[in-house]
Design an enzyme around this catalytic site. Structure first.
Site, PDB file in Angstrom:
ATOM      1  N   TYR A 212       0.819  -1.211   0.000  1.00  0.00           N
ATOM      2  CA  TYR A 212       0.000   0.000   0.000  1.00  0.00           C
ATOM      3  C   TYR A 212       0.855   1.265   0.000  1.00  0.00           C
ATOM      4  O   TYR A 212       0.435   2.304  -0.492  1.00  0.00           O
ATOM      5  CB  TYR A 212      -1.012  -0.025   1.148  1.00  0.00           C
ATOM      6  CG  TYR A 212      -2.226  -0.823   0.742  1.00  0.00           C
ATOM      7  CD1 TYR A 212      -3.208  -0.246  -0.050  1.00  0.00           C
ATOM      8  CD2 TYR A 212      -2.348  -2.161   1.071  1.00  0.00           C
ATOM      9  CE1 TYR A 212      -4.298  -0.974  -0.483  1.00  0.00           C
ATOM     10  CE2 TYR A 212      -3.445  -2.906   0.634  1.00  0.00           C
ATOM     11  CZ  TYR A 212      -4.412  -2.308  -0.139  1.00  0.00           C
ATOM     12  OH  TYR A 212      -5.484  -3.028  -0.579  1.00  0.00           O
TER      13      TYR A 212
ATOM     14  N   HIS B  12      -5.495  -2.667   6.633  1.00  0.00           N
ATOM     15  CA  HIS B  12      -4.863  -3.724   5.842  1.00  0.00           C
ATOM     16  C   HIS B  12      -3.860  -4.541   6.646  1.00  0.00           C
ATOM     17  O   HIS B  12      -3.141  -5.371   6.095  1.00  0.00           O
ATOM     18  CB  HIS B  12      -4.209  -3.129   4.594  1.00  0.00           C
ATOM     19  CG  HIS B  12      -5.202  -2.623   3.615  1.00  0.00           C
ATOM     20  ND1 HIS B  12      -6.093  -3.455   2.971  1.00  0.00           N
ATOM     21  CD2 HIS B  12      -5.498  -1.372   3.182  1.00  0.00           C
ATOM     22  CE1 HIS B  12      -6.872  -2.730   2.177  1.00  0.00           C
ATOM     23  NE2 HIS B  12      -6.540  -1.470   2.301  1.00  0.00           N
TER      24      HIS B  12
END
Lengths: 744, 744
Positions: free
Chosen positions: A270, A423
């Protein structure tokens, strides 16, 4: 099924009317000065020329194909999603080509497509796919709409001066302003967050604000929507909190998720995704608002983050798949091309970044790309050297971190970071091991096939929650078949592990150790990992010590997700005729038991073959310890999981536990010569010599008769401290928190 | 555990006494004339110099390490086995280095090691490992002893003149003659066969006979041991007959297993293994007995066999793993370096062989290697072009064969050959499919880890019999869960399939068809496979038609061993909580059922991802057909098998059956850009339009609306025949056994 609007391109040239206007654009990513520099170098800098030629070929093919702006319908991977995605990538490139090549066909293409969007956009309802907590209009989530605007803003900037005022008015009133409002004011739960989603949102709004010179919109991008009260307990689809702290805007997104080392708390996958908006907007701010000194912000955290990200990749440039991360993503991605070029140009011309740029083989078509290509041509390139590195987590760098130990060809990744937002995985003190850039003991990564529509619309699969995020899916210790923090995101987000030792002073004796005191109630876990190269071994080996102390008896499982095929084990096990799931929940329901044994008290060994290399895991096991040969794939009706193996060491009804293991890469096999070299471990035996709260000592006996002891001080990590310890009547003395010595 | 005899090398030089003798040697592989040519070119031919330097570095390291001649003890992969194997390889190389470099240290090394063997050999009992039908002395089987002598003979030849007569007498009396007798006269069940084992035995005896100029020994090598009566029903460890026909000797081994096309009936893996003795002995015979014209024997079958073998490799040079074959063996093996060089030098200087030699990057250090290296240097290299090819099986070429269809990037391997001796699999009409040199639908290969001691001593594992050889382990049709010929080697050896069509005239419409009438009682099977490239498809696709006719109702299973991960299927199936074995025997006991569905009568599709490519299998299924998602790995307590998937199409209680499928490679995925391109099949539907004994017609409907029909004449394969067929009231007409036309 969808409406493909193909617009003809037979529009008369706008250039005559435009030349008279004041030339204020481009000034976002491309600048008038930069464009003129680029033009003067065309044909002289091979890497730049190659990138330009590739981009031209790609855009020319798309212009040939024609413009399609379908009515939004699909999830990622589906036609309309992929078409709109391609459109914004092409718009940005066509804009750049117009500036560099002075060929109006690119401006016409951009204008016509933007006009098609301006016609479509006001007619659009919310996207028909209902899965997202923040549904977009062009795409199923505002996130992708934001991607669109980040790229499209650049295209608009490139043809801004070329357009007529009337055309600009149409585009701004019918498309850009409502678009920016929709992803911000209309979706505060998306925009007012600290998250990679909102970073994209902030930047999208910020970019179009800069192009339109709209300061109020820019303020919204930089500092968030004012006077919005979001429920602090609201969550997104991944189970992440929308906004607990009330922070929002671009600066908050720089402050919070980045540590002072440039580590982004969600992990490299990410971080890579967020790098593009962070850096492209920083570049735009630097061009238009140099007074903000954005690249110096927070001790130059943006430049540091590029360095951190490259260090978070294996030998092949693939990012370590920490937290939700799709394997195979690498520094060859377009986001990293941009990041490397910008970091080079605005971050002090680090010649090692040219080493990465050279591998990438392309540059972005702007000042930064020109700068990189030019300096490569001038021979300034140095190879990027990835050494052992600790990357601290948390805005202040005090929330644990990641320790990466490197001793060629081995790379050990040890995670003792914070939760990592929505996440994050429940995998405190987990690790993965690489050789030559290949996974040896894997981190599973995510359970998702990004943009592959036939797999759940390309979105997160439910196995991401039921398997990939669970502790048992990682090389980490599990208590009573429960995940860390009971798999509860809120609890997990409150805590982080604590780094205890990170010492890479001696390349052949590198040690990292960390503690986790909150994953399980009243339970302290310390894991110490070392990469050691000594004369008895051909390659560096890994020593792994997991020390658990609890206030009551528990079951502890420690899995090793080795990749490859089992060659030999000394474990006596039974092999079931039919395979049943190992447990009922928390990821255990996804594991089959392929074999089960009980330790007789000697070391347990597992020898396997992977990529024509032989590996051995040797573990101290106590009489009665269970040894489970497991395989991923139970309760997986859609074949979403990979059928890969693990060996799980299990201690039952134990209060304090000590797991000690060595992982070696010791041999090779050639299917061409059919020679097996060093097929067996070099370790004769590992024995725990001493273990109490203050010290743990382990003896490592080699096959060649050599014997060494590794001692760690568990309660004092001062480098200057001298320790004395008597073990079996022998006196050991050393300085600092650990020692690796010959047996007395 | 073993006795390592390390001899010192401080022996005085022999050269003074030897120079006076008559220079008759070397004359086996190296020749006096060749050596002098080589010496004159040293430093002038890069590839030769590189090979020489590599060999020198390797041998110098071994000389440095010292001589070890341990008492034999281990299976392959174990220390003593690998040491003796390394010794013979080093002896051969050291002998060559002595000749080329004139450095006596190499002669001394060879002599000292040979003397160590001469001292050890007379003391040796039969090898302690008892598994082989023909146990050796240095190794566990006479086969490896023969390997030793083939290489060592060459070393002896190289230092023959340099040795004193007394030394030669010791070596011949104590080592070479008893050694040759042991592997021949003492083991007729090994020596007097038609088999790769006996080829090695014959050549070993032949080579040492040529060095010692012993004609009676040479006759034994060429024509077998006379007056031996072996029981015709005697079998070896693999279940192969020792000698049913009474044929033996080198010539018989050339006559029988090679077809006129140069295909070796055991398959490429063993052909590769046998190539070395065949060609090295041929070279020796050419040098010493040119009157035999060995390279012209049987219409130059040895040269043809090298061409055949290269054609039996995929895009990467890996051999197709037909029959017992370990994957990864390739034309980069040392045997193929020898084979290519010899075939080039003695076989008419085919410039395409230089293309392979160049890839191999090394040459053998003799006349043939010099010839290759020199001509590469002269720029004569041409790329080796692998086209579609049929390789007939059987001494006369009338026992079926192998059809390889190639249309870049796809390679289809279709097997309709004879049993292939004891290493043959029961897989009539099976196939495998490759793209870019990677397996897409796999042939499993063998169940063995060659020379990896920890896996069953590196020998064949029992799963080779219970799994790898069974029909269900292959992409071939299985009746009533029985293997072909009931898995009976004797029955299988009596039969072979019959080629019916092999037509590669049109690159975009290549067809192979074959019939098998003996695998099952009263059952005729015909399989037709085509590689078709048409305008609706990005790449060539495979059409597969399996037509079965029986005199009674049976169950038919047709597996597709796809590699990769399932993305999507239209099959509605149930997924069991626990995995149980699919069947009880004949390989079925090694398959788990991961899912089971029943066809509703529409096409069944399976879409999967492998190596970032999307594939789809589309099959015509009839309402009620079972569809089984299977995975290898049941009843595999030692983890000897790979956990790979298959889809099995099952028709129950059916007399005549028709399976029609299309396999497409249609799309790509990039984990870096996260773009999925053409993720779905281009086939809308396949339908059987017509099926009776004479003709089968299949309609292929594409997603783009195009529609084509493929018609095959099942009973007349004349190319000149004109056919007329009325289907659904439409008239089709074509010439030859098949047609691919637009739908009328």
């Amino acid at each position: 099924m969808f409406c493909a609007m193909v617009l003809s391109c037979n529009t008369p040239s706008n250039s005559e009317t435009k030349n008279e206007e004041h030339k204020s654009h481009p000034n976002l990513i491309l600048t008038a000065k930069g464009v003129s520099a680029i033009k003067s170098k065309l044909g002289k800098i091979p890497l730049f020329d190659k990138s330009l030629a590739e981009t031209k070929a790609e855009v020319d093919a798309e212009i040939e194909f024609g413009i399609e702006v379908p009515i939004p319908k699909d999830f990622s991977g589906g036609y309309t999603h992929e078409r709109h995605k391609k459109n914004f990538l092409m718009l940005q490139k066509a804009g750049v080509l117009f500036q560099i090549l002075d060929d109006e066909k690119y401006a016409i293409y951009v204008r016509d497509m933007l006009m098609a969007y301006a016609k479509l956009y006001p007619t659009l309802p919310i996207h028909p796919q209902e899965r997202s907590y923040a549904r977009g209009k062009l795409f199923w989530q505002c996130l992708n709409d934001s991607n669109w605007l980040v790229y499209t803003s650049q295209a608009y900037d490139c043809i801004y001066d070329w357009l007529s005022k009337e055309e600009r008015t149409i585009l701004e009133n019918d498309l850009f302003r409502p678009f920016a409002d929709f992803i911000s004011s209309d979706n505060p739960q998306f925009f007012n967050r600290v998250h990679n989603h909102s970073t994209w949102g902030n930047v999208a709004v910020g970019m179009i604000a800069l192009v339109m010179d709209d300061d109020s919109l820019l303020q919204r991008a930089l500092y968030g929507i004012k006077n919005v009260n979001l429920d602090a307990n609201m969550k997104d689809n991944d189970g992440g909190f929308i906004n607990r702290e009330g922070k929002s805007g671009f600066f908050a997104n720089l402050d919070e998720p980045f540590s002072p080392d440039g580590y982004y708390t969600e992990g490299p996958y990410y971080q890579r995704y967020a790098m593009y908006p962070f850096l492209i907007f920083a570049e735009a701010l630097q061009n238009k608002k140099p007074e903000l000194k954005i690249f110096e912000y927070k001790d130059s955290v943006l430049i540091k983050s590029v360095n951190a990200l490259i260090n978070l990749s294996d030998e092949n440039g693939d990012f370590f798949p920490i937290n939700d991360a799709q394997k195979g993503m690498s520094y060859y991605s377009r986001e990293l091309v941009t990041a490397v070029d910008i970091a080079y140009h605005f971050g002090g011309h680090n010649p090692q970044l040219l080493g990465i740029a050279e591998k990438q083989g392309r540059v972005v078509l702007d000042d930064s790309g020109l700068s990189v290509a030019k300096d490569i041509e001038l021979g300034k390139t140095e190879p990027f050297v990835k050494s052992s590195i600790e990357l601290r987590d948390g805005p202040e760098g005090d929330q644990g971190g990641l320790g990466i130990l490197r001793n060629n060809p081995m790379e050990l990744v040890f995670k003792y970071a914070a939760q990592g937002l929505s996440h994050g995985h429940y995998d405190k003190l987990s690790f993965s091991l690489y050789e030559d850039g290949n996974e040896v003991l894997q981190d599973y990564g995510l359970a998702r096939f990004v943009n592959i529509e036939q797999k759940g619309g390309g979105n997160y699969l439910k196995e991401n929650t039921t398997w990939a995020k669970q502790t048992i899916a990682h090389n980490s210790v599990v208590q009573n078949e429960q995940s860390h923090f009971n798999g509860d995101y809120e609890t997990g987000s409150k805590h982080h592990s604590e780094g205890y030792i990170f010492d890479v002073t001696h390349p052949d004796l590198q040690v990292v150790s960390a503690k986790e005191n909150n994953a399980y109630p009243e339970t302290a876990i310390q894991r110490t990992m070392a990469i050691i190269k000594d004369s008895s071994h051909v390659k560096p080996f890994v020593l792994d010590i997991v020390k658990v102390a609890s206030n009551k008896a528990n079951q502890y499982d420690l899995p090793f997700y080795y990749l490859g095929q089992l060659m030999k084990t000394n474990i006596e096990y039974t092999s079931p005729k039919s395979l049943t799931q190992l447990g009922s929940a928390n990821g255990y329901q996804h594991l089959f038991t392929e074999g089960q044994g009980i330790s007789n008290g000697s070391n347990s060994t597992l020898n396997w073959l992977l990529n024509d290399k032989f590996y051995t895991l040797t573990s101290v096991t106590t009489k009665g310890d269970e040894l489970i040969f497991a395989r991923i794939g139970a309760n997986d009706p859609n074949f979403n999981l990979r059928r890969e193996p693990a060996l799980i060491l299990r201690k039952k009804n134990t209060k304090d536990a000590l797991f000690v293991s060595i992982i070696e890469s010791h041999g090779t096999y050639s299917p061409v010569s059919e020679f097996a070299v060093n097929a067996y471990s070099t370790i004769a035996k590992i024995e725990v010599l001493y273990d109490e709260p203050n010290y743990t000592a382990v003896e490592i006996m080699m096959v060649n008769g050599n014997s060494k002891v590794f001692i760690i001080s568990n309660t004092n990590n001062q480098k200057t401290q001298t320790h004395h310890l008597s073990i079996n009547g022998k006196e050991y003395q050393w300085n600092g928190p650990f020692a690796f010595q010959n047996i007395k």
